[in-house]
Design a protein around this motif. Structure first.
Motif, mmCIF file in Angstrom:
data_model
loop_
_atom_site.group_PDB
_atom_site.id
_atom_site.type_symbol
_atom_site.label_atom_id
_atom_site.label_comp_id
_atom_site.label_asym_id
_atom_site.label_seq_id
_atom_site.Cartn_x
_atom_site.Cartn_y
_atom_site.Cartn_z
ATOM 1 N N GLU A 350 0.828 -1.218 0.000
ATOM 2 C CA GLU A 350 0.000 0.000 0.000
ATOM 3 C C GLU A 350 0.855 1.257 0.000
ATOM 4 O O GLU A 350 0.546 2.244 0.683
ATOM 5 C CB GLU A 350 -0.975 0.003 1.191
ATOM 6 C CG GLU A 350 -1.980 -1.141 1.129
ATOM 7 C CD GLU A 350 -3.017 -1.114 2.246
ATOM 8 O OE1 GLU A 350 -2.670 -0.659 3.355
ATOM 9 O OE2 GLU A 350 -4.154 -1.537 1.981
ATOM 10 N N GLY A 351 1.934 1.216 -0.745
ATOM 11 C CA GLY A 351 2.784 2.391 -0.851
ATOM 12 C C GLY A 351 3.876 2.165 -1.884
ATOM 13 O O GLY A 351 3.972 1.078 -2.470
ATOM 14 N N PRO A 352 4.674 3.208 -2.119
ATOM 15 C CA PRO A 352 5.741 3.080 -3.111
ATOM 16 C C PRO A 352 6.876 2.187 -2.614
ATOM 17 O O PRO A 352 7.178 2.182 -1.417
ATOM 18 C CB PRO A 352 6.222 4.515 -3.300
ATOM 19 C CG PRO A 352 5.859 5.210 -2.030
ATOM 20 C CD PRO A 352 4.611 4.540 -1.523
ATOM 21 N N ILE A 353 7.477 1.427 -3.521
ATOM 22 C CA ILE A 353 8.638 0.589 -3.235
ATOM 23 C C ILE A 353 9.574 0.644 -4.426
ATOM 24 O O ILE A 353 9.146 0.953 -5.549
ATOM 25 C CB ILE A 353 8.247 -0.885 -2.964
ATOM 26 C CG1 ILE A 353 7.331 -1.418 -4.082
ATOM 27 C CG2 ILE A 353 7.581 -1.033 -1.599
ATOM 28 C CD1 ILE A 353 7.056 -2.915 -3.990
ATOM 29 N N ALA A 354 10.846 0.352 -4.179
ATOM 30 C CA ALA A 354 11.810 0.359 -5.273
ATOM 31 C C ALA A 354 12.976 -0.546 -4.927
ATOM 32 O O ALA A 354 13.176 -0.907 -3.759
ATOM 33 C CB ALA A 354 12.316 1.776 -5.531
ATOM 34 N N MET A 355 13.732 -0.933 -5.938
ATOM 35 C CA MET A 355 15.038 -1.538 -5.711
ATOM 36 C C MET A 355 16.034 -0.874 -6.633
ATOM 37 O O MET A 355 15.678 -0.286 -7.648
ATOM 38 C CB MET A 355 15.030 -3.067 -5.874
ATOM 39 C CG MET A 355 14.708 -3.580 -7.242
ATOM 40 S SD MET A 355 15.032 -5.369 -7.402
ATOM 41 C CE MET A 355 13.492 -6.087 -6.880
ATOM 42 N N GLY A 356 17.295 -0.920 -6.225
ATOM 43 C CA GLY A 356 18.315 -0.295 -7.042
ATOM 44 C C GLY A 356 19.688 -0.613 -6.501
ATOM 45 O O GLY A 356 19.816 -1.352 -5.516
ATOM 46 N N TYR A 357 20.693 -0.069 -7.165
ATOM 47 C CA TYR A 357 22.067 -0.275 -6.735
ATOM 48 C C TYR A 357 22.565 0.969 -6.023
ATOM 49 O O TYR A 357 22.345 2.093 -6.499
ATOM 50 C CB TYR A 357 22.959 -0.584 -7.941
ATOM 51 C CG TYR A 357 22.740 -1.993 -8.441
ATOM 52 C CD1 TYR A 357 23.578 -3.029 -8.042
ATOM 53 C CD2 TYR A 357 21.665 -2.296 -9.264
ATOM 54 C CE1 TYR A 357 23.360 -4.332 -8.470
ATOM 55 C CE2 TYR A 357 21.430 -3.592 -9.700
ATOM 56 C CZ TYR A 357 22.288 -4.605 -9.297
ATOM 57 O OH TYR A 357 22.061 -5.893 -9.709
ATOM 58 N N VAL A 358 23.227 0.754 -4.877
ATOM 59 C CA VAL A 358 23.851 1.867 -4.157
ATOM 60 C C VAL A 358 25.278 1.479 -3.796
ATOM 61 O O VAL A 358 25.621 0.278 -3.759
ATOM 62 C CB VAL A 358 23.079 2.245 -2.866
ATOM 63 C CG1 VAL A 358 21.664 2.705 -3.200
ATOM 64 C CG2 VAL A 358 23.051 1.088 -1.881
ATOM 65 N N ALA A 359 26.108 2.487 -3.521
ATOM 66 C CA ALA A 359 27.460 2.236 -3.027
ATOM 67 C C ALA A 359 27.356 1.413 -1.747
ATOM 68 O O ALA A 359 26.465 1.632 -0.919
ATOM 69 C CB ALA A 359 28.172 3.558 -2.764
#
Lengths: 397, 126
Positions: A350-359
């Motif tokens: 019930e909200g925004p989610i994301a995945m990604g690459y970080v240092a």
């Protein structure tokens, strides 16, 4: 009003990649054997990986997603590449191309692994299974739709006369996913309910001979069902006739896999990312970590021991605005430290989610970061994935 | 006089005296599907005809909403922050995006009236 970011339909094209562009003209699109059924169900059809595929049905992405988490959803995934790799001691031969432990795989068991290039980047991720009869000269493969051609070329080029690739072009693939998938399938074959996660077996469903694998791409319990092209529509109709089952499109398939923290090839992983950067170390066994013997093993074993400079993480925006693929990730001080590779709205979360690459220095859960959306810095926290607990079948004990 | 005009990008604008209200059409919300986020402009923001004025996001896609005419925003619809799905349920009413004053009311003449927009929708679905 104009769409500026579309989670489902964007496939990043990169130099050297041979993915089929999604913008391929409609008249060159391939169709699955369920094409007429999708249209009769009122599906909105879109081009995807060279195929005309249903992105949603009249229920809509949100309700299709929630229905799959609550009951059972039927997905047409016939665009995926199904093939057999045939040759003597084929598990040993294929281990030279993937880091997964195939020699330890028992008859009828499935493993998730990655096809690697010489730099340790991923050509594709795929499922590999040993036949039910335990034959040592055959492996069943399921690869990504957009990667079929380059995968098959890479396999044939690397294995030469040690193996023959038998494409199963005469087979469709359906996925039945959700907490009620097991009781649905058990109606036709009681033993389906007790199949271990990541196993396969031949089953007859309402007179149709199929091969059922207990796996999927939603984080829920469920099955993928390989069926001949001529029987595919009858099987789909049989399953859709069950009161628990609704047809589910690619839109919900994407939000379901994102909530479950599963990678989408060409977005979250590609030919530059290693399995270690992608947080897929769990898919490499102790023996393979010790022995190496796969492409890019020098890089990957070094990364296992010394860590990586970037790593795939989950991101939970604090506000309500979704951060889409390509969003730049900064520290609160304004230093760019990464990029979002998949992002959107999680209907179950019930909200925004994301995945990604970080240092890697910023990868610890709880780290506060900024997502730069339309020029504004939106606060987000690094979080452990999955966003929604996976509910794979682990037996009745 | 109340007059509703439409853009080819499926925004509507309704003139009430010197002020106008802007939203997206029923066709637009049906194309987007379940709307999960809306960002409306702040009071006092100058908007330019055809340029981005608001953002609307469904589960699967983000879209920009364009200003049908140039002018100054007098109010953003605060309801949409907590209830973005109002755009799905009532796109022509409670799901409005923002109110604005017009720099040049004659810009409305370049937009479609109801009959022209209805005809345009038939082409969109063809």
């Amino acid at each position: 009003m104009k769409a500026v970011a579309d989670t489902i339909l964007s496939v990043r094209s990169k130099p050297g990649e041979t993915q089929v562009p999604d913008s391929a003209a409609n008249d060159t699109l391939l169709t699955t054997p369920l094409d007429a059924l999708h249209r009769s169900l009122g599906a909105k059809m879109v081009p995807f990986a060279g195929y005309s595929m249903p992105v949603q049905y009249p229920l809509g992405v949100l309700k299709e997603h929630l229905h799959t988490r609550a009951a059972a959803g039927l997905f047409d995934v016939s665009h995926m590449g199904q093939a057999d790799l045939v040759g003597d001691d084929i598990a040993i031969a294929l281990e030279a191309l993937v880091p997964g432990d195939l020699q330890a795989l028992k008859p009828g068991r499935i493993r998730y692994t990655q096809l690697l290039n010489d730099d340790g980047g991923m050509i594709d991720d795929l499922m590999v299974a040993v036949p039910v009869d335990g034959a040592t000269n055959r492996l069943h493969l399921v690869v990504n739709a957009g990667c079929k051609d380059k995968d098959y070329a890479a396999l044939q080029s690397a294995l030469g006369d040690r193996a023959v690739l038998e494409k199963k072009d005469a087979h469709a693939l359906l996925a039945l996913q959700g907490p009620l998938a097991a009781s649905v399938l058990a109606r036709f074959d009681a033993d389906c309910a007790e199949m271990p996660f990541m196993s396969l077996r031949p089953v007859t469903v309402n007179g149709v001979d199929v091969v059922v694998s207990r796996c999927g791409y939603t984080g829920e319990d469920g099955y993928e069902i390989s069926v001949s092209l001529e029987d595919a529509e009858a099987l789909a109709k049989t399953l859709l006739d069950q009161p628990e089952v609704e047809p589910i499109g690619l839109g919900a398939r994407d939000s379901l896999r994102l909530e479950s923290g599963l990678c989408l090839y060409g977005h979250d992983i590609d030919d530059t990312t290693s399995p270690i950067e992608a947080d897929l170390l769990w898919s490499i066994s102790k023996r393979r970590r010790a022995e190496g013997g796969f492409p890019g093993d020098a890089r990957i074993l070094k990364e296992i021991n010394e860590g990586t400079s970037r790593v795939r993480v989950g991101l939970k925006p604090i506000g309500r605005a979704p951060a889409r693929e390509g969003t730049v990730i900064e520290t609160p001080e304004g230093d760019a430290v990464g990029v979002v590779t998949s992002g959107g709205f999680g209907p179950t979360v019930e909200g925004p989610i994301a995945m990604g690459y970080v240092a890697s220095a910023q990868a610890k859960p709880g780290t506060r970061l900024h997502l730069i959306v339309r020029g504004k810095a939106l606060e987000a926290d690094v979080v452990a994935m999955p966003f929604v607990q996976q509910r794979y079948y682990r037996g009745t004990k | 006089m109340t007059d509703i005009r439409y853009t080819k990008e499926h925004e509507w604008i309704r003139l009430d005296g010197d002020s106008a209200t802007v939203g997206i059409t029923d066709y637009a919300q049906s194309q987007l599907g379940d709307i999960v986020f809306v960002e409306v402009p702040d009071e006092g923001k100058a908007v330019t005809k055809g340029a981005e004025a608001a953002v609307v996001e469904s589960v699967k896609a983000a879209s920009e909403v364009y200003a049908p005419v140039s002018g100054t925003v007098t109010q953003g619809n605060a309801v949409l922050g907590d209830a973005p799905d109002t755009v799905n349920s009532d796109p022509a009413g409670d799901g409005w995006f923002f109110k604005m004053t017009l720099t040049d009311a004659s810009e409305l003449d370049g937009l479609m009236d109801q009959a022209a927009y209805d005809a345009y929708l038939k082409d969109c679905d063809a």
